[in-house]
Scaffold this motif. Structure first.
Motif, PDB file in Angstrom:
ATOM      1  N   GLY A 282       0.798  -1.221   0.000  1.00 23.32           N
ATOM      2  CA  GLY A 282       0.000   0.000   0.000  1.00 23.32           C
ATOM      3  C   GLY A 282       0.829   1.269   0.000  1.00 23.32           C
ATOM      4  N   TYR A 286       2.285   0.921  -4.259  1.00 24.44           N
ATOM      5  CA  TYR A 286       1.253   1.722  -4.920  1.00 24.44           C
ATOM      6  C   TYR A 286       1.781   3.114  -5.275  1.00 24.44           C
ATOM      7  CZ  TYR A 286      -2.927  -1.172  -5.029  1.00 24.44           C
ATOM      8  OH  TYR A 286      -3.856  -2.121  -5.366  1.00 24.44           O
ATOM      9  N   ARG A 406      -5.296  -3.152   1.572  1.00 19.25           N
ATOM     10  CA  ARG A 406      -4.709  -2.791   0.273  1.00 19.25           C
ATOM     11  C   ARG A 406      -5.281  -1.472  -0.220  1.00 19.25           C
ATOM     12  NH1 ARG A 406      -6.275  -3.727  -5.200  1.00 19.25           N
ATOM     13  NH2 ARG A 406      -8.000  -5.088  -4.595  1.00 19.25           N
ATOM     14  N   GLY A 410      -3.123   1.757  -0.068  1.00 19.39           N
ATOM     15  CA  GLY A 410      -2.886   2.325  -1.385  1.00 19.39           C
ATOM     16  C   GLY A 410      -3.325   3.777  -1.475  1.00 19.39           C
ATOM     17  N   THR A 414      -0.788   6.759  -2.434  1.00 17.18           N
ATOM     18  CA  THR A 414      -1.016   7.711  -3.523  1.00 17.18           C
ATOM     19  C   THR A 414      -0.995   9.145  -3.006  1.00 17.18           C
ATOM     20  OG1 THR A 414      -2.375   6.055  -4.665  1.00 17.18           O
ATOM     21  CG2 THR A 414      -2.570   8.327  -5.402  1.00 17.18           C
TER      22      THR A 414
END
Length: 507
Positions: A282, A286, A406, A410, A414
């Motif tokens: 994550g 990601y 996840r 994630g 981000t």
């Protein structure tokens, strides 16, 4: 009741694997294939960049929220019906997303798509794990790893090709024939599988968890745009998220029917895998998935399709090495490929990826991504096998929690990537300006005017563009480096597990 793997013939296992993996690949592909074509959607949907971000946010929040329903649905209707429902929802909503004429229409379709993905990925992983004998479950999770890792990596390539050669709407339309065929095949040939245990749903806990999750993901997705806590909206949503999670904890504490069976966290291997999934996948991987297309497109200045082609070696190497890691998990242990994956990934991020800058050849960067792909390929199968191998009837709960973290991890990853990239860019640009020799800068401007036949305004703009390029290049290097620190936190339990059980490499 016999375990599922004892009721299936080899041919049935093959068909089940193909059917489940087609569904998983199709669903997870949509988490990254949309990212690369978001700018193309703005004009047709009559919105701006901030509005179009809801296309991604709505999908993510819906999927994360619905995941915690799957264990309850499993005990009511069985995994086959959950999988079929997910395929139907995802395929139908893909049609409506492709036909969307405005932002509201698209967001609604994406909410149902996200719900469909959550039903698909959890039911498919739980059924696939149960369909293989214990000594072959590493291979099963290696195959599943193709969907979890290969699909996000191939997303930019496929999205770029469809956008450049057909139309951006085909990133949704392509799901329709695949979904219909997969639904028909699964309807007739997938076995019914319904676990014997009962699970009464705690709706109050689910409500508080859902509100907390949705609020948190919106904060993470929109925080940078709104100026984080200088925005009243972000402040209110943060308060709502924290309050909802506290009420969820209180509800779980007082209720006899808990939403989550917390005894699952007494299983050491699951806790290790849960931690690793959160921080390595994550918070770190990601970020890398998010940053690489930006690196090629924004810094290197190449097209969407070319970006997809340069990222393709990463996707191929993930696809090749995931099953190999699964076989090693079966023959040796899950820890051995995890140690290999951790070493390769950390080496690549700290010593290779952190040197990616404007002057790095695009072809060289593309070839070096093969090393990253090998590391990622060795990661997914063993970590999933490690997480699920001792869960028994808690398998679906374990799968749900892994996918929940996840999505949440994630989202954090981000948001961190976006924030770090902009922060390092501002710091680099400001530092560059502070250290600048004004006399040489004026001399350079005069040279551009004299020899480049530029106006003073154009010469100054050119100098500023060069500074912006160098600052952006520096910010990518630093942001890539920081992804490694999150991975370093994430792999600590792997080496702890190895230290506590050193013979596991040979077991």
């Amino acid at each position: 009741m016999k375990p599922l793997h004892q009721t299936l013939s080899p041919s049935q296992v093959v068909f089940l694997t193909i059917s489940l993996m087609v569904g998983v690949f199709m669903a997870i592909l949509d988490t990254t294939i949309v990212d690369i074509v978001v700018p193309k959607m703005m004009a047709p949907l009559s919105t701006d960049l901030y509005g179009i971000q809801w296309v991604i946010t709505s999908y993510m929040t819906s999927a994360a929220t619905a995941i915690m329903l799957v264990e309850w649905l499993e005990t009511k209707v069985g995994l086959k019906k959950i999988f079929l429902s997910g395929i139907f929802l995802f395929t139908a909503s893909s049609f409506f997303a492709g036909n969307a004429q405005n932002l509201e229409w698209m967001i609604t379709a994406r909410v149902f798509q996200g719900f469909g993905e959550s039903l698909i990925v959890v039911s498919a992983e739980a059924m696939l794990f149960s369909a293989y004998a214990p000594e072959k479950r590493g291979l099963a999770m290696g195959i599943y790893g193709l969907g979890v890792s290969f699909a996000p990596a191939i997303g930019p390539t496929l999205g770029g090709w469809l956008t450049e050669h057909i139309d951006w709407r085909w990133i949704f339309y392509i799901n329709i024939p695949i979904g219909i065929l997969n639904f028909i095949g699964a309807l007739f040939f997938l076995p019914d599988y319904k676990p014997a245990h009962r699970f009464p749903l705690n709706f109050l806990s689910f409500f508080f968890l859902s509100v907390g999750t949705v609020s948190l993901l919106i904060v993470l997705s929109k925080g940078q745009q709104k100026g984080w806590f200088s925005s009243e909206m972000i402040g209110y949503l943060t308060f709502l998220s924290v309050g909802s999670f506290l009420l969820f904890a209180l509800s779980e504490l007082l209720s006899k029917n808990k939403l989550i069976d917390y005894s699952i966290f007494r299983i050491r291997e699951f806790v290790v895998a849960f931690w690793v999934y959160c921080f390595v996948l994550g918070f770190s991987m990601y970020q890398v998935f998010y940053l690489l297309p930006l690196y090629f497109e924004k810094l290197k200045g190449i097209s969407t399709l070319q970006t997809g082609i340069y990222i393709l070696p990463l996707a191929i190497s993930i696809g090749l090495f995931s099953p190999i890691a699964g076989l090693i998990s079966d023959k040796k242990s899950s820890v051995l490929p995890l140690v290999i994956a951790s070493g390769l990934y950390l080496y690549f991020v700290f010593f290779i990826l952190s040197d990616f800058n404007y002057y790095t050849s695009s072809l060289k960067a593309s070839m070096l991504l093969i090393i990253l792909g090998i590391g990622m390929g060795f990661f997914f199968a063993p970590i999933t096998n490690l997480a699920l191998k001792n869960l028994g009837e808690k398998t679906t709960l374990g799968v749900s929690l892994m996918h929940y973290i996840r999505f949440v991890g994630g989202s954090f990853g981000t948001a961190l990537a976006t924030n770090d990239l902009q922060r390092f860019f501002a710091e680099s640009y400001e530092r560059m300006t502070e250290l600048q020799d004004l006399e040489r800068a004026h001399f350079l401007v005069e040279l551009m005017q004299e020899w480049g036949y530029m106006s003073e305004e154009k010469a100054l703009h050119s100098l500023q563009s060069i500074q912006t390029l160098y600052a952006l290049s520096d910010s990518f290097e630093k942001t890539f480096l920081w992804t490694g620190f999150w991975a370093l936190i994430g792999v600590i339990p792997i080496f702890f597990l190895l230290y506590k059980k050193p013979k596991v490499l040979h077991s």
